[in-house]
Write an enzyme that holds these catalytic residues in place. Structure first.
Site, PDB file in Angstrom:
ATOM      1  N   TYR A 175       2.330  11.434 -12.587  1.00  0.00           N
ATOM      2  CA  TYR A 175       1.052  11.836 -12.064  1.00  0.00           C
ATOM      3  C   TYR A 175       0.916  12.593 -10.802  1.00  0.00           C
ATOM      4  CZ  TYR A 175       1.109   7.768  -9.100  1.00  0.00           C
ATOM      5  OH  TYR A 175       1.712   7.071  -8.031  1.00  0.00           O
ATOM      6  N   ARG A 191       5.315   4.132 -17.907  1.00  0.00           N
ATOM      7  CA  ARG A 191       4.634   5.304 -17.853  1.00  0.00           C
ATOM      8  C   ARG A 191       4.823   5.844 -16.485  1.00  0.00           C
ATOM      9  NH1 ARG A 191       0.635   3.254 -14.683  1.00  0.00           N
ATOM     10  NH2 ARG A 191       0.762   0.979 -14.429  1.00  0.00           N
ATOM     11  N   ASN A 216      -3.905   5.535 -10.341  1.00  0.00           N
ATOM     12  CA  ASN A 216      -3.938   5.514 -11.791  1.00  0.00           C
ATOM     13  C   ASN A 216      -5.079   4.228 -12.217  1.00  0.00           C
ATOM     14  OD1 ASN A 216      -1.661   7.218 -12.394  1.00  0.00           O
ATOM     15  ND2 ASN A 216      -0.550   5.645 -11.640  1.00  0.00           N
ATOM     16  N   HIS A 254       2.902  -7.284  -8.330  1.00  0.00           N
ATOM     17  CA  HIS A 254       1.581  -7.601  -8.944  1.00  0.00           C
ATOM     18  C   HIS A 254       1.723  -8.785  -9.881  1.00  0.00           C
ATOM     19  CE1 HIS A 254       1.004  -3.895  -6.832  1.00  0.00           C
ATOM     20  NE2 HIS A 254       1.352  -3.091  -7.928  1.00  0.00           N
ATOM     21  N   CYS A 270       0.729  -1.051   0.098  1.00  0.00           N
ATOM     22  CA  CYS A 270       0.037  -0.152   0.145  1.00  0.00           C
ATOM     23  C   CYS A 270       0.884   1.289  -0.022  1.00  0.00           C
ATOM     24  CB  CYS A 270      -0.850  -0.031   1.286  1.00  0.00           C
ATOM     25  SG  CYS A 270      -0.031  -0.353   2.634  1.00  0.00           S
ATOM     26  N   ASP A 294      -2.990  -2.673  -2.121  1.00  0.00           N
ATOM     27  CA  ASP A 294      -2.767  -1.493  -3.205  1.00  0.00           C
ATOM     28  C   ASP A 294      -3.273  -0.182  -3.057  1.00  0.00           C
ATOM     29  OD1 ASP A 294      -0.943  -0.114  -5.312  1.00  0.00           O
ATOM     30  OD2 ASP A 294      -2.382  -0.910  -6.689  1.00  0.00           O
TER      31      ASP A 294
END
Ligand code: 0GY
Length: 297
Positions: free
Chosen positions: A51, A132, A256, A183, A34, A251
């Site tokens: 971002y 990204r 995003n 992941h 997290c 998470d």
């Protein structure tokens, strides 16, 4: 004072009101992936970020931990904070020993800085290869970090996407110590568990006992959407095959996510489908993360 940062127009904040899960995690359970974001006015986001998120402060994370029935957190430095680990360390300090951290550090970090992170509860570094999210880092810089953290007994968390696995494998297998893959290496779940790319990942784990994996992010990997029937077989395959090297996490706050805003209670309720016996749940949620992040020192 208002935050000096405005979240991106297409950024979707975390679920405001997750349901209470039916599944009750065993005592000592760890949410092992997290993040905390900001608040931006106190812990500015990095100039090089890709971002700008919604603030997701430690108090909200700790309240969610308690609400979901977890005991502890592993807080992973996210790319929007760059290499400034202050928000993460502040959360570790405030956790009363109930959180450990994974940092992102400069290759030329000093031993004193590393020691301070270690004392705060950092137990690993993250190498992020997702294009990204970050600009590329030279491999030799990563190797220098790997050398510097070895005496501390930290591990290395790696985040990459499935198409990059083949090219990264020589590098990953050359790294010393424990490696934890975020992941599940981001498989293309539309192709099913027998897809050669996922099988290559399974072989990597089978051949390298120092590589662990987070069976996380059904909401990020799914094609079908909730209740994530297309991702569960991937998670379950890894839990059953490598029961002593798997970790689970929410998470939160789910950066995003452009499609699904996951309900964290629903994610917790997936656990018995991923780890179908109490023994597997105990390893996934308690024994493995405690061994990695709270070992007797
Ligand atoms: C995650 C996944 C993502 C973001 C980051 O560091 C990050 O910004 O890890 C993502 O966008 O896939 O683990 O939270």
């Amino acid at each position: 004072m208002t935050t000096p940062f405005t979240m991106d127009a297409n950024y979707r904040p975390f679920h405001p009101n997750p349901r209470k899960p039916t599944y009750v995690p065993p005592p000592g359970a760890v949410d092992a992936h997290c993040h905390v974001f900001g608040p931006g006015e106190e812990f500015p986001y990095a100039p090089e970020r890709k971002y700008t998120p919604c603030d997701a402060p430690k108090e909200t994370l700790f309240a969610l931990r308690d609400f979901l029935g977890f005991d502890k957190n592993v807080i992973v430095q996210a790319s929007c904070h760059g290499r400034d680990n202050a928000a993460m360390v502040d959360a570790l300090d405030a956790s009363g020993g109930k959180a450990k951290g994974v940092a992102v550090v400069r290759y030329d970090i000093g031993d004193d800085e590393l020691k301070a992170l270690d004392e705060a509860g950092v137990r690993g570094v993250r190498f992020n290869f997702v294009k990204r999210l970050v600009d590329a880092t030279p491999r030799e810089n990563y190797l220098r970090v790997a050398e510097k953290i070895a005496p501390l007994g930290w591990h290395i968390v790696v985040y990459f996407e499935a198409p990059d696995l083949a090219g990264l494998t020589p590098f990953l297998t050359s790294l010393p110590g424990k490696i934890v893959v975020d992941h599940m290496g981001r498989p293309d779940v539309g192709k099913g568990v027998n897809d050669p790319d996922f099988q290559r990942f399974v072989r990597l784990l089978a051949e390298h006992e120092n590589i662990w994996v987070k069976v996380t992010c059904p909401e990020r990997l799914t094609v079908a959407g909730p209740p994530y029937d297309d991702v569960v077989p991937f998670q379950r395959t890894l839990v059953e095959r490598f029961p002593d090297r798997v970790l689970w996490g929410t998470d939160w706050p789910h950066p995003n996510m452009t499609w699904i805003v996951p309900d964290d209670g629903e994610l917790v309720d997936l656990i018995p489908r991923i780890a179908p016996t109490p023994e597997l749940q105990q390893k996934l949620l308690v024994d493995n993360p405690n061994r990695l992040y709270w070992p007797a020192r």
